[in-house]
Design a protein around this motif. Structure first.
Motif, mmCIF file in Angstrom:
data_model
loop_
_atom_site.group_PDB
_atom_site.id
_atom_site.type_symbol
_atom_site.label_atom_id
_atom_site.label_comp_id
_atom_site.label_asym_id
_atom_site.label_seq_id
_atom_site.Cartn_x
_atom_site.Cartn_y
_atom_site.Cartn_z
ATOM 1 N N ALA A 161 0.863 -1.182 0.000
ATOM 2 C CA ALA A 161 0.000 0.000 0.000
ATOM 3 C C ALA A 161 0.895 1.227 0.000
ATOM 4 C CB ALA A 161 -0.902 -0.006 1.234
ATOM 5 N N HIS A 162 0.443 2.270 -0.670
ATOM 6 C CA HIS A 162 1.212 3.505 -0.782
ATOM 7 C C HIS A 162 0.257 4.687 -0.615
ATOM 8 C CE1 HIS A 162 4.891 1.533 -2.429
ATOM 9 N NE2 HIS A 162 4.009 0.604 -2.732
ATOM 10 N N THR A 163 0.667 5.630 0.210
ATOM 11 C CA THR A 163 -0.210 6.780 0.461
ATOM 12 C C THR A 163 0.569 8.090 0.364
ATOM 13 O OG1 THR A 163 0.142 6.935 2.863
ATOM 14 C CG2 THR A 163 -1.518 5.359 2.106
ATOM 15 N N ALA A 164 -0.158 9.154 0.058
ATOM 16 C CA ALA A 164 0.429 10.500 0.015
ATOM 17 C C ALA A 164 -0.477 11.439 0.791
ATOM 18 C CB ALA A 164 0.562 10.974 -1.428
ATOM 19 N N GLN A 250 3.322 25.761 -2.962
ATOM 20 C CA GLN A 250 3.719 24.437 -3.447
ATOM 21 C C GLN A 250 4.462 23.707 -2.335
ATOM 22 O OE1 GLN A 250 3.309 22.873 -6.677
ATOM 23 N NE2 GLN A 250 1.729 24.449 -6.769
ATOM 24 N N ASP A 251 4.129 22.433 -2.143
ATOM 25 C CA ASP A 251 4.864 21.626 -1.170
ATOM 26 C C ASP A 251 4.981 20.210 -1.715
ATOM 27 O OD1 ASP A 251 6.219 20.852 1.106
ATOM 28 O OD2 ASP A 251 4.456 20.864 2.428
ATOM 29 N N HIS A 252 5.982 19.490 -1.233
ATOM 30 C CA HIS A 252 6.074 18.073 -1.596
ATOM 31 C C HIS A 252 5.163 17.270 -0.672
ATOM 32 C CE1 HIS A 252 9.921 19.451 -3.446
ATOM 33 N NE2 HIS A 252 9.504 18.601 -4.379
ATOM 34 N N VAL A 253 4.592 16.179 -1.192
ATOM 35 C CA VAL A 253 3.695 15.357 -0.363
ATOM 36 C C VAL A 253 4.509 14.573 0.670
ATOM 37 C CG1 VAL A 253 1.945 15.123 -2.159
ATOM 38 C CG2 VAL A 253 3.744 13.383 -1.967
ATOM 39 N N TYR A 254 3.803 14.117 1.707
ATOM 40 C CA TYR A 254 4.376 13.277 2.760
ATOM 41 C C TYR A 254 3.838 11.868 2.556
ATOM 42 C CZ TYR A 254 5.418 17.862 4.605
ATOM 43 O OH TYR A 254 5.883 19.141 4.728
ATOM 44 N N GLN A 255 4.736 10.876 2.507
ATOM 45 C CA GLN A 255 4.309 9.565 2.042
ATOM 46 C C GLN A 255 4.558 8.435 3.037
ATOM 47 O OE1 GLN A 255 6.378 10.329 -1.988
ATOM 48 N NE2 GLN A 255 4.717 8.891 -2.430
ATOM 49 N N THR A 256 3.795 7.385 2.841
ATOM 50 C CA THR A 256 4.026 6.150 3.587
ATOM 51 C C THR A 256 3.921 4.978 2.617
ATOM 52 O OG1 THR A 256 1.788 5.370 4.094
ATOM 53 C CG2 THR A 256 2.636 7.178 5.449
ATOM 54 N N SER A 257 4.520 3.859 2.989
ATOM 55 C CA SER A 257 4.243 2.610 2.278
ATOM 56 C C SER A 257 4.270 1.486 3.302
ATOM 57 C CB SER A 257 5.248 2.371 1.146
ATOM 58 O OG SER A 257 6.544 2.108 1.639
ATOM 59 N N TYR A 258 3.509 0.457 3.042
ATOM 60 C CA TYR A 258 3.463 -0.670 3.983
ATOM 61 C C TYR A 258 3.099 -1.943 3.252
ATOM 62 C CZ TYR A 258 -1.006 1.915 4.327
ATOM 63 O OH TYR A 258 -2.124 2.656 4.050
#
Lengths: 478, 478
Positions: A161-164, A250-258
């Motif tokens: 799974a990948h989220t932003a 403008q900003d970069h997203v903050y992400q997770t993956s699991y």
């Protein structure tokens, strides 16, 4: 007659034989670390993954499917990430007789192809949070000893799974959500587990921090059965995934993956199985009830026995319980061993005496007996299925609890890790941490979530004698 | 406001735009012939493949999963087969920085890995028939123009079934079973089709004979959407798959294989879609009913409208109908276009007048209107969903019927194949057959199943003027 499985104490032999005899995977495919799912194994796998998928669906993840083939330029975009994987990536270099202009990796994980598309998909804070997942094959060119479901070259069921998110807090919370989801998943499988924050030197390449879920296998080794990473903005910067905030910046997203792999199936086998074969939680058993006629009466009785068995199977199936009639020519004993080997939670027998009593004899996978009235068969069977799942869950949880032992000295720790997890004090310093690993000859799983100094009697670092800053788990690992 | 899709007449542009705008696949992944499934597209795909899988399950096939990686030695075992694929196989040559001892192919199809295992799985006639299937990725190093779902390098949903039998008749019957199964599948999708026996020069490499299922796309080209092969004993001999017969003799098994790829999704798009977007049979639409509040009343009325909409969605969902409330901030017109683009079979609107009349207005994807009483919403909606599916099925079937035209001359045939299938006479000779293909500038699909000389007015071979031995279909193909 008994099965010819090695005893579970000889875990490695038991595991390999069980995989084959219970028809989970065929290890005879002629390539290292690459195996074939038998129909029974795949059925089990589908039951397990259906739950894993529905947990993601229900918590707002969308299912997608991304390519296996990753052009080298994309894989190499995040420096730490490619450094972490470059020794184990398989490369496709030729299409037919022609060399490719750019070689392509078989995905080792999908951060890089997915975030290439996130760059196109995400424009504004209204596109966030973005939460997707897929279940797919991944590849690692393992040079070590391979083992089905545990250490493979071709991993056939990697749920990633990948989220932003728009804020760092959003990503942090998502890591917690992921861990809750995994807890629910492993509770469903009755697989007890510890969740720890991996030490700095063992986190995912490119992550800010990594949590991992481990269970204990019968040989005393920890099996990592899930991970969740807070990726911060590292990948977003490498892949230029920017969004317009509510304030127009403008900003970069903050992400997770699991991720979770088919190791979850290995965990079910190892944690619950016994000398007679698989022991499966009712929820995931391909066959939940084997209905076995015992035709030891006269001709009329035997016809009635068979009819009763068929009626029971139909009623159970109609109620959504996976029941199967075993009308094979095997003798009852052979049938029992076969269903036991495959971990079937319940066997229902109907013989002449049962016709008289108006009820079938139920025997669960642990050997406990009960009755199912012919008129109340669905209700009675359901109760027994639930009770069995509950019992194997509790037994497994107690075993894990008993295997976590606080240790003040290296000698104690070395003893404990032969069979379980050692809990020791650490001053938090990386060099000291690595010396602890060397002294005990194991890996540091890390700090258990929600557990720290003060929750134990441990006050000092096992290596330096300084005040302990963290309480960490040590274990042999796969 | 209207959608900005090109008209369907400009098929190629329409198709590419629709894939993207309806969020089926994202073509922007940076590798030739490799694409990304969006969540909506994958949802549609799951609905279609669930049916394909259940048809296989119900007809006695077991689901398995075989490796992607095929050692070169295995792929090369059947001579005709490897010759047919060697120009288009992707090769993995390196693991990390090391060259592999033996390079491995990314499976182009699974005959060779599966039959390697059949050799181990099959011992006796009691092991037969063996019927398995899987849904998995395959790869072809296409050098031609690639197109999502139709001609890809990474095919993401190849359903391939493989069977082994004790007799040649067993294999022949299984090919018929496979074709029936595909007919049922495509009837379910409302995709009309022709089934032909491919000419000798176009059969599957290593097969005795090949049947194929084709449909007609809007640009007048035939799209092959399924194949079924009788493999005879060719592969069994190459892979040494022997069994003991009932008489105690050794014989090689008789085999079949049959496959369907994600072209089935392209067929649904192409056959049913229109200038406004997708048109989906109710059975596979990710959202079957979009419930749209029309809040044009006073405050109390609007609250009641919203409440009514929510109640309708709940009732439909409880009844197993996939309904969704569109409470987005778009105006009603924008909502209509969005749901139309995605092929949603029904839209249910509730405004002030509908509250009065006690019924919601239903508009189906073809613009036809009906009513659903608030008290009978499930029944009314179900009727409309069924009626829509039936209507699009019939329209598509009529279109295909009208596009098959008997031709006595090359001029006629050349005209006909611009828009459909030409039916011509052939003397059965291979050279003449290939000249027919050249003269008309198309492919010979082959002899329609259950259709021969005498079923048409055609008496002579279009090329030689000899008596026609076969009646064959010609078409432009993908």
């Amino acid at each position: 007659m008994a099965n010819d499985l090695p005893p579970k104490e000889e875990f490695s032999d038991w595991y390999n034989e069980l995989l084959f005899q219970a028809e989970i995977m065929d290890v005879r495919y002629p390539a290292k670390g690459v195996y074939v799912w038998f129909p029974f194994g795949y059925d089990l796998r589908n039951n397990v993954y259906d739950r894993l998928k529905s947990l993601h669906d229900e918590s707002g993840h969308d299912e997608v499917d991304f390519p296996v083939l990753i052009p080298e330029g994309i894989l190499a975009k995040e420096g730490e990430h490619i450094a972490g994987f470059e020794d184990e990536v398989f490369w496709v270099t030729h299409g037919g007789r022609k060399e490719l202009d750019e070689r392509m990796a078989l995905r080792p994980t999908s951060e890089t192809p997915m975030y290439t598309m996130f760059d196109l998909w995400i424009r504004s804070h209204t596109d966030l949070p973005l939460k997707i997942y897929q279940v797919a094959n991944i590849w690692r060119s393992e040079t070590e000893h391979t083992r089905p479901l545990i250490r493979l070259r071709e991993i056939t069921g990697f749920k990633e799974a990948h989220t932003a998110h728009a804020t760092p807090e959003g990503a942090e919370e998502q890591v917690e959500t992921a861990l809750s989801l995994y807890e629910e998943f492993y509770d469903f499988l009755g697989v007890p587990h510890v969740v720890t924050e991996r030490p700095e030197w063992d986190k995912f390449p490119g992550a800010e921090y990594t949590y991992a879920v481990d269970t204990l296998m019968p040989d005393g080794k920890a099996l990592q059965i899930g991970t969740a990473h807070n990726l911060g903005q590292n990948f977003a910067e490498a892949f230029d995934v920017e969004f317009e905030t509510q304030d127009g910046e403008q900003d970069h997203v903050y992400q997770t993956s699991y991720g979770v792999s088919e190791r979850c199936i290995a965990a079910v086998m190892g944690v619950h199985g016994d000398d007679n074969g698989l022991v499966l939680p009712s929820e995931v058993a391909p066959t939940q009830v084997a209905v076995v006629p015992i035709p030891f009466g006269d001709e009329d009785e035997n016809a009635e026995i068979m009819e009763t068995c068929e009626k029971i199977v139909d009623e159970l199936n109609d109620a959504g319980i996976r029941a199967e009639l075993d009308d094979s020519e095997d003798n009852p004993g052979a049938k029992y061993y076969k269903w036991e080997l495959k971990g079937t939670p319940l066997r229902a027998e109907v013989g002449p005496r049962d016709l008289e009593s108006g009820s079938a004899k139920l025997v669960n996978r642990l050997g406990d007996e009960a009755e199912a009235g012919f008129d109340t068969v669905v209700k009675d069977v359901r109760e027994e299925l639930d009770a069995l799942s509950e019992e194997i869950r509790e037994t497994a949880a107690d075993d894990l609890d008993a295997s976590v032992v606080e240790c003040e000295t290296y000698d104690e720790a070395r003893d404990v890790v032969d069979e379980g997890f050692a809990l020791v004090g650490w001053n938090g310093d990386e060099d000291a941490g690595k010396r602890i690993e060397d002294e005990v000859g194991v890996d540091m799983l890390g700090e258990p979530r929600g557990y720290g100094v003060g929750d134990t009697a441990i006050e000092t670092c096992i290596e330096t004698g300084d005040d302990a800053k963290k309480i960490v788990l040590l274990a042999n690992t796969y």
